[in-house]
Design a protein around this motif. Structure first.
Motif, PDB file in Angstrom:
ATOM      1  N   PRO A 178      43.492  -9.734 -13.118  1.00 50.42           N
ATOM      2  CA  PRO A 178      44.413  -9.344 -14.656  1.00 50.42           C
ATOM      3  C   PRO A 178      43.478  -7.568 -14.977  1.00 50.42           C
ATOM      4  CG  PRO A 178      44.223 -11.385 -14.443  1.00 50.42           C
ATOM      5  CD  PRO A 178      43.968 -11.698 -13.332  1.00 50.42           C
ATOM      6  N   GLY A 179      44.162  -7.389 -14.256  1.00 54.48           N
ATOM      7  CA  GLY A 179      43.976  -6.026 -15.533  1.00 54.48           C
ATOM      8  C   GLY A 179      43.500  -4.743 -14.823  1.00 54.48           C
ATOM      9  N   ILE A 180      43.535  -5.314 -13.615  1.00 58.57           N
ATOM     10  CA  ILE A 180      42.774  -4.418 -12.415  1.00 58.57           C
ATOM     11  C   ILE A 180      43.948  -3.889 -11.332  1.00 58.57           C
ATOM     12  CG2 ILE A 180      42.202  -3.367 -10.270  1.00 58.57           C
ATOM     13  CD1 ILE A 180      39.607  -5.404 -11.131  1.00 58.57           C
ATOM     14  N   THR A 181      44.735  -2.569 -11.161  1.00 55.80           N
ATOM     15  CA  THR A 181      45.819  -2.062 -10.617  1.00 55.80           C
ATOM     16  C   THR A 181      45.274  -1.507  -9.169  1.00 55.80           C
ATOM     17  OG1 THR A 181      46.054  -0.213 -11.396  1.00 55.80           O
ATOM     18  CG2 THR A 181      46.968  -1.959 -13.073  1.00 55.80           C
ATOM     19  N   ARG A 224      43.302   3.067  -3.925  1.00 57.79           N
ATOM     20  CA  ARG A 224      43.073   3.401  -5.572  1.00 57.79           C
ATOM     21  C   ARG A 224      43.174   2.479  -6.698  1.00 57.79           C
ATOM     22  NH1 ARG A 224      44.791   8.956  -7.941  1.00 57.79           N
ATOM     23  NH2 ARG A 224      46.656   7.720  -8.771  1.00 57.79           N
ATOM     24  N   VAL A 225      41.670   2.216  -6.581  1.00 56.88           N
ATOM     25  CA  VAL A 225      41.292   1.057  -7.345  1.00 56.88           C
ATOM     26  C   VAL A 225      41.151   0.999  -8.791  1.00 56.88           C
ATOM     27  CG1 VAL A 225      40.588  -1.872  -7.779  1.00 56.88           C
ATOM     28  CG2 VAL A 225      41.213  -0.722  -5.388  1.00 56.88           C
ATOM     29  N   VAL A 226      42.057   0.791 -10.060  1.00 55.85           N
ATOM     30  CA  VAL A 226      41.870   1.215 -11.343  1.00 55.85           C
ATOM     31  C   VAL A 226      41.564   0.342 -12.200  1.00 55.85           C
ATOM     32  CG1 VAL A 226      42.716   2.099 -13.223  1.00 55.85           C
ATOM     33  CG2 VAL A 226      43.212   3.353 -10.984  1.00 55.85           C
ATOM     34  N   TRP A 278      29.980  -7.720 -16.077  1.00 57.17           N
ATOM     35  CA  TRP A 278      31.291  -7.359 -15.739  1.00 57.17           C
ATOM     36  C   TRP A 278      31.503  -8.653 -15.003  1.00 57.17           C
ATOM     37  CZ3 TRP A 278      31.996  -7.453 -11.041  1.00 57.17           C
ATOM     38  CH2 TRP A 278      31.041  -6.625 -10.176  1.00 57.17           C
ATOM     39  N   LEU A 279      30.341  -9.021 -13.809  1.00 60.14           N
ATOM     40  CA  LEU A 279      31.153 -10.098 -12.595  1.00 60.14           C
ATOM     41  C   LEU A 279      31.121 -11.508 -13.629  1.00 60.14           C
ATOM     42  CD1 LEU A 279      30.680 -10.308  -9.828  1.00 60.14           C
ATOM     43  CD2 LEU A 279      28.751 -11.360 -10.471  1.00 60.14           C
ATOM     44  N   ALA A 280      31.329 -11.698 -14.923  1.00 65.72           N
ATOM     45  CA  ALA A 280      32.101 -12.628 -15.139  1.00 65.72           C
ATOM     46  C   ALA A 280      33.989 -12.661 -15.181  1.00 65.72           C
ATOM     47  CB  ALA A 280      31.164 -13.524 -16.504  1.00 65.72           C
ATOM     48  N   GLU A 281      33.624 -11.657 -16.117  1.00 64.09           N
ATOM     49  CA  GLU A 281      35.294 -11.479 -16.391  1.00 64.09           C
ATOM     50  C   GLU A 281      35.403 -11.176 -15.426  1.00 64.09           C
ATOM     51  OE1 GLU A 281      37.930  -8.813 -18.951  1.00 64.09           O
ATOM     52  OE2 GLU A 281      35.857  -8.359 -18.899  1.00 64.09           O
ATOM     53  N   HIS A 282      35.517 -10.642 -14.248  1.00 62.76           N
ATOM     54  CA  HIS A 282      35.997 -10.577 -12.943  1.00 62.76           C
ATOM     55  C   HIS A 282      36.288 -12.083 -12.081  1.00 62.76           C
ATOM     56  CE1 HIS A 282      36.847  -8.150  -9.502  1.00 62.76           C
ATOM     57  NE2 HIS A 282      36.196  -9.169  -8.443  1.00 62.76           N
ATOM     58  N   LEU A 283      35.214 -12.323 -11.629  1.00 57.11           N
ATOM     59  CA  LEU A 283      35.398 -14.121 -10.918  1.00 57.11           C
ATOM     60  C   LEU A 283      36.400 -15.126 -12.186  1.00 57.11           C
ATOM     61  CD1 LEU A 283      31.899 -14.761 -10.394  1.00 57.11           C
ATOM     62  CD2 LEU A 283      33.647 -13.899  -8.973  1.00 57.11           C
ATOM     63  N   THR A 284      36.154 -14.664 -13.785  1.00 50.39           N
ATOM     64  CA  THR A 284      36.940 -15.522 -13.797  1.00 50.39           C
ATOM     65  C   THR A 284      38.786 -15.006 -13.961  1.00 50.39           C
ATOM     66  OG1 THR A 284      35.334 -16.134 -15.421  1.00 50.39           O
ATOM     67  CG2 THR A 284      37.832 -16.528 -16.448  1.00 50.39           C
ATOM     68  N   GLY A 285      38.975 -13.702 -13.584  1.00 48.92           N
ATOM     69  CA  GLY A 285      40.091 -13.529 -13.677  1.00 48.92           C
ATOM     70  C   GLY A 285      40.052 -13.724 -11.677  1.00 48.92           C
ATOM     71  N   ARG A 286      39.532 -13.120 -11.335  1.00 47.22           N
ATOM     72  CA  ARG A 286      40.077 -14.285  -9.413  1.00 47.22           C
ATOM     73  C   ARG A 286      40.680 -15.432  -9.730  1.00 47.22           C
ATOM     74  NH1 ARG A 286      41.167 -10.439  -6.230  1.00 47.22           N
ATOM     75  NH2 ARG A 286      39.813  -8.548  -5.743  1.00 47.22           N
TER      76      ARG A 286
END
Length: 266
Positions: free
Chosen positions: A25-28, A37-39, A154-162
């Motif tokens: 979520p939050g990444i396109t 292109r990853v944003v 930032w990694l905590a949110e990244h992993l939680t999002g995945r």
């Protein structure tokens, strides 16, 4: 038996590079031609096939458009270049546009079947478990920050999002001693391909050389085997690559992040 590294590289190019994982979520994901292109992540990300099919001025214009896109957002961006990518002057053109190379890594691939024969061995007092809780993701981010000497919050949110979008396709693991996370790693399944990615694999300096990294590899390889995965892939640092090659991984190419950041302009 001789390993066909050319076949492994071809599988990497046609499968992994052509089928990016679903973004959290939050990444396109956006495309300009064949360039992905990853944003929305901690910094922008650009990756394409082995040959984008552009040369000269057309390639320069593509590079500048990506740089300017992220400049307008006030964000850094990484262009991921593999050692066999064409044209040969791609990296020169990236440098001319202000992109700076970071540390080169080795792209390693192993047949899963070759990695499951070992039993994971841990030192006395160390336990290994799979984690899903947000609190554990923050503990992992703190470990990564300590290991790499830069803010990895930032990694905590990244992993939680995945985990939130595809809990069955991400397996996160920690090794703990006395309640402290001393090593962390995760496995990312890649539906639609024969691959899964080994990611993380960071260990506190005082716990290195004790078999934690190898135990993490074996544990994740067994999970991959249970899902019918054929290959495991790692972009390995200079520290990790020798360990992985001893475990049965094969080097197929290199990868280097070329990074442009607003702070580096001019």
């Amino acid at each position: 038996m001789t390993t066909d590294t050319a076949a492994l590289l071809a599988a990497y190019d046609t499968q992994l590079r052509a089928t990016p994982p679903a973004p959290p979520p939050g990444i396109t994901h956006e495309y300009e031609g064949a360039l992905l292109r990853v944003v929305g992540d901690f910094r922008g990300f650009l990756s394409g096939p082995p040959d984008l099919g552009l040369r000269g001025r057309e390639l320069d214009e593509l590079i500048v458009r990506q740089r300017d896109y992220f400049a307008a957002r006030g964000e850094a961006v990484e262009w991921k270049v593999r050692g066999h990518d064409a044209p040969a002057d791609l990296t020169d053109r990236l440098r001319a546009a202000g992109f700076v190379p970071e540390e080169e890594e080795t792209v390693l691939i192993a047949p899963v079947a070759d990695l499951t024969v070992r039993q994971p061995r841990l030192p006395d007092g160390v336990t290994l478990r799979r984690v899903t809780a947000d609190a554990d993701m923050h503990r992992i981010a703190a470990l990564e920050t300590a290991v790499w000497g830069q803010d990895m919050g930032w990694l905590a949110e990244h992993l939680t999002g995945r985990l939130s979008i595809a809990p069955d396709d991400v397996s996160v693991h920690v090794a703990e001693a006395g309640g402290e996370v001393v090593c962390a790693a995760w496995l990312l399944f890649r539906p639609g391909t024969e691959f899964a990615n080994l990611l993380g694999g960071s260990t506190l300096p005082e716990w290195r050389g004790k078999g934690l990294y190898r135990a993490m590899v074996t544990t994740r390889a067994r999970l991959a085997a249970a899902r019918g995965v054929r290959y495991l892939h790692v972009d390995a640092s200079a520290d990790s690559a020798p360990i992985l090659r001893r475990l049965g991984f094969h080097a197929v190419t290199t990868t280097t992040p070329y990074v442009w950041s607003p702070e580096g302009r001019g």
